[in-house]
Design a protein around this motif. Structure first.
Motif, mmCIF file in Angstrom:
data_model
loop_
_atom_site.group_PDB
_atom_site.id
_atom_site.type_symbol
_atom_site.label_atom_id
_atom_site.label_comp_id
_atom_site.label_asym_id
_atom_site.label_seq_id
_atom_site.Cartn_x
_atom_site.Cartn_y
_atom_site.Cartn_z
ATOM 1 N N SER A 24 0.767 -1.112 -0.370
ATOM 2 C CA SER A 24 -0.071 -0.381 0.221
ATOM 3 C C SER A 24 0.637 1.430 0.385
ATOM 4 N N THR A 25 0.940 1.759 -1.081
ATOM 5 C CA THR A 25 1.412 3.298 -0.726
ATOM 6 C C THR A 25 1.515 4.229 0.183
ATOM 7 N N ASN A 26 -0.275 4.111 0.969
ATOM 8 C CA ASN A 26 -0.294 4.852 2.308
ATOM 9 C C ASN A 26 0.577 3.851 3.311
ATOM 10 N N GLN A 45 -0.464 -2.170 -6.441
ATOM 11 C CA GLN A 45 -0.211 -2.832 -4.811
ATOM 12 C C GLN A 45 -1.156 -3.591 -5.004
ATOM 13 N N GLY A 48 -3.860 -2.837 -1.469
ATOM 14 C CA GLY A 48 -4.759 -1.345 -1.035
ATOM 15 C C GLY A 48 -5.550 -1.054 -0.260
ATOM 16 N N LYS A 49 -5.766 -0.013 0.741
ATOM 17 C CA LYS A 49 -6.753 0.327 1.713
ATOM 18 C C LYS A 49 -7.262 0.926 1.156
ATOM 19 N N GLY A 50 -9.362 1.178 1.276
ATOM 20 C CA GLY A 50 -10.284 1.532 1.100
ATOM 21 C C GLY A 50 -10.654 2.999 2.073
ATOM 22 N N ARG A 51 -11.682 3.325 2.095
ATOM 23 C CA ARG A 51 -12.022 3.546 3.385
ATOM 24 C C ARG A 51 -13.363 2.854 4.309
ATOM 25 N N TRP A 56 -9.321 -2.067 -1.587
ATOM 26 C CA TRP A 56 -9.220 -1.428 -2.664
ATOM 27 C C TRP A 56 -8.390 -2.005 -3.660
ATOM 28 N N TYR A 66 -1.625 4.282 -8.585
ATOM 29 C CA TYR A 66 -2.199 4.635 -6.999
ATOM 30 C C TYR A 66 -0.508 5.989 -6.432
ATOM 31 N N LYS A 112 -17.199 6.261 -10.953
ATOM 32 C CA LYS A 112 -16.033 6.822 -9.859
ATOM 33 C C LYS A 112 -14.224 6.596 -10.754
ATOM 34 N N GLY A 115 -10.416 7.125 -6.018
ATOM 35 C CA GLY A 115 -10.805 6.929 -4.174
ATOM 36 C C GLY A 115 -9.747 7.945 -3.832
ATOM 37 N N ILE A 116 -9.973 8.422 -2.252
ATOM 38 C CA ILE A 116 -8.629 8.886 -1.565
ATOM 39 C C ILE A 116 -8.837 8.210 -0.217
ATOM 40 N N ILE A 136 -4.351 7.710 -3.363
ATOM 41 C CA ILE A 136 -4.940 8.641 -4.618
ATOM 42 C C ILE A 136 -4.859 7.108 -5.493
ATOM 43 N N GLY A 137 -6.250 6.376 -5.808
ATOM 44 C CA GLY A 137 -6.300 5.051 -6.456
ATOM 45 C C GLY A 137 -7.397 6.106 -7.551
HETATM 46 C C1 BTN Z 1 -11.866 4.564 -1.126
HETATM 47 O O1 BTN Z 1 -12.316 4.072 -0.793
HETATM 48 O O2 BTN Z 1 -12.361 5.239 -2.232
HETATM 49 C C2 BTN Z 1 -10.639 5.242 -0.559
HETATM 50 C C3 BTN Z 1 -9.719 4.583 -1.962
HETATM 51 C C4 BTN Z 1 -7.953 5.072 -2.051
HETATM 52 C C5 BTN Z 1 -7.151 3.843 -2.548
HETATM 53 C C6 BTN Z 1 -5.710 4.583 -2.386
HETATM 54 S S1 BTN Z 1 -4.585 3.657 -3.883
HETATM 55 C C7 BTN Z 1 -3.825 4.508 -3.177
HETATM 56 C C8 BTN Z 1 -3.747 4.857 -1.625
HETATM 57 N N1 BTN Z 1 -2.983 3.308 -0.547
HETATM 58 C C9 BTN Z 1 -3.786 2.873 -0.114
HETATM 59 O O3 BTN Z 1 -3.395 1.546 0.246
HETATM 60 N N2 BTN Z 1 -4.850 3.727 -0.048
HETATM 61 C C10 BTN Z 1 -4.873 4.264 -1.157
#
Ligand code: BTN
Length: 248
Positions: A24-26, A45, A48-51, A56, A66, A112, A115-116, A136-137
């Motif tokens: 995950s870049t975050n 990625q 990846g994690k979403g909200r 993600w 990413y 969409k 996602g951020i 930002i994805g």
């Molecule tokens: C959402 O749920 O809409 C937010 C998604 C965010 C995804 C981006 S991809 C780059 C960064 N690294 C992650 O693990 N998540 C965010």
């Protein structure tokens, strides 16, 4: 570490890391010791994690971008606006057709495309924010066999297919987003442009709160970035980023 192209900035994105693959870049930025404004971009990625604790989706190389940016010294009181300003910066970089769905989804048409996820690391003793990461994805294009069922009709790409996306200069787009982000976060206040580009005020929405969903009418976006809604029983509530997600 590479020089980031076409950047106007002295700090944000001055340090630019390009990874072929990362979980995950975050998390990458949260776990390292990086300079203020470091930007990391990954081709792939794997976690990846979403909200709201969601994952993600992982896309094949080239299909998505990413990007995460690190902010040192962020005040807790400013954190509420950061995701919204990031949504605005991304929407602006995608051109006039892009719209924002509160708080920070970026849509083209009804789909969409971005996602951020904004996260902060807090110093428990002082309660202050040590640093914040904005991730930002961005879906560049939809695969020929489409998105998984759960995203069908909801997710889209900024290009229709791989051929159309062929000419896209990803580094330039990433740099434009970072430039716009820098511009937007110079003064942490919500510009009118965010409200004008937002699809939500005035619409009937569904609020997804944990495993419960309720109907409401979105009224307005407050200056601090929260969303004022009229609940089904006529009472007023104010929603914050991170607490809920909405369906329009
Ligand atoms: C959402 O749920 O809409 C937010 C998604 C965010 C995804 C981006 S991809 C780059 C960064 N690294 C992650 O693990 N998540 C965010």
């Amino acid at each position: 570490m590479e020089e980031m192209p076409v950047l106007h900035t002295k700090w944000c994105g001055k340090h630019w890391i390009h990874l072929d693959e990362v979980a995950s870049t975050n998390d990458y930025l949260k776990q390292g010791d990086f300079a203020d404004g470091t930007a990391v971009i990954a081709d792939r990625q794997t976690a990846g994690k979403g909200r709201q604790g969601k994952s993600w989706s992982e896309a094949p190389v080239g299909q998505a971008m990413y990007l995460s940016v690190l902010f040192h010294s962020m005040k807790i009181s400013d954190m509420g606006l950061l995701p919204l300003l990031c949504g605005l910066a991304t929407a602006r970089s995608l051109g006039a057709a892009a719209r924002i769905k509160w708080p920070n989804d970026v849509l083209l048409g009804e789909k969409k495309v971005c996602g951020i996820l904004t996260e902060a690391v807090t110093d428990f003793e002082s309660g202050n924010i040590e640093f914040a990461v904005v991730g930002i994805g961005l879906n560049i294009f939809e695969a020929a066999d489409g998105y998984p069922d759960s995203l069908k009709g909801i997710a889209g790409g900024i290009y229709e297919n791989r051929e159309a996306a062929g000419e896209l200069d990803r580094s330039r787009l990433a740099a434009e987003i970072v430039n716009a982000l820098l511009e937007e976060t110079r003064e942490l206040r919500l510009p009118q442009e965010y409200i004008e580009h937002n699809l939500v005020p005035g619409r009937e929405i569904c609020i997804s709160d944990g495993d419960k969903i309720r109907r409401a009418k979105a009224l307005e976006i407050c200056p601090d970035g929260r969303l004022k809604v009229e609940e089904a029983d006529g009472s007023l509530s104010v929603l914050s980023y991170g607490e809920v997600s909405i369906i329009i």
